[in-house]
Design a protein around this motif. Structure first.
Motif: not given
Length: 231
Positions: A160-178
């Motif tokens: 979660w503290d990965d600066p290369m992949v902010p939370p917005a990217d995680v949320e976007a991936l979840a939306k994409e996969l859904a």
């Protein structure tokens, strides 16, 4: 008896690791920015000990195996700038692996680390017939290519503290996969940075740091995931 052999294909030099010559379910291993190293071979050996044929991919070409970081960074950036070329290389790796006598061609999964995590996801995004893919501290942004239905099961392990992949990217991936109709799950580890599976990752100022607990937890979650996908 552990078998480790190089597989040359079109100027690329992959490595197959297996506990014997008979066909087994296979796991593709996509490397970090550095390309094929002892890190990925170590993961491949663990997979082989669990009964899989592990296939460590070379995406840069055999002339670039073991090269310095800056050279590897340039090669990675070239592929990130041409995701269609990257997809073509990923599909070529899949077909090469399926052609090996140690591999059951209908039972293949893929895992990847950092840049390789993005590669594993891009293989699923291509619509390839792969049972499952796992991304460890991978980059998550999708390619600028037409979306395809995703047939692969997907598991993502993220610090979660990965600066290369902010939370917005995680949320976007979840939306994409859904939206793609995928069977997906995301495991986020609090207080964990980029590169958490690599014992040599030691640059917290840049947000890159090994985390033994997250490494252990993620691999422990990978094992039943692969069993489910490749049963």
């Amino acid at each position: 008896m552990m078998i480790e052999r190089e597989v040359e294909s079109g100027g690329f030099e992959h490595m197959l690791v297996s506990e014997g010559p008979r066909p087994r379910p296979a796991v593709l291993v996509f490397p970090t920015i550095m390309g094929r190293t002892e890190l990925e071979l170590g993961f491949a050996r663990r997979l082989a000990e669990s009964g899989y044929a592990a296939f460590v991919a070379d995406l840069y070409g055999r002339a670039h195996v073991g090269r310095p970081r800056e050279e590897c960074r340039g090669l990675m950036m070239e592929l990130l700038g041409d995701r269609a070329l990257l997809r073509a290389r990923l599909l070529a790796v899949l077909e090469t692996a399926r052609g090996q006598p140690e591999v059951e061609p209908e039972r293949v999964a893929a895992i990847g680390f950092c840049f390789g995590g993005l590669c594993a996801l891009d293989l699923a995004r291509s619509g390839a017939d792969v049972a499952g893919v796992a991304s460890f501290h991978g980059l998550l942004k999708p390619p600028p290519l037409a979306a395809s239905p995703i047939a692969s099961r997907i598991i993502v392990f993220h610090g979660w503290d990965d600066p290369m992949v902010p939370p917005a990217d995680v949320e976007a991936l979840a939306k994409e996969l859904a939206e793609a109709g995928a069977d997906w799950q995301i495991h986020a580890y609090g207080g964990v940075m980029h590169g958490f599976t690599n014992p040599r990752a030691a640059d917290p100022a840049a947000g890159i740091l090994y985390d033994a607990r997250a490494a252990r937890r993620s691999w422990a979650s990978l094992e039943p995931f692969l069993q489910e996908c490749l049963a």
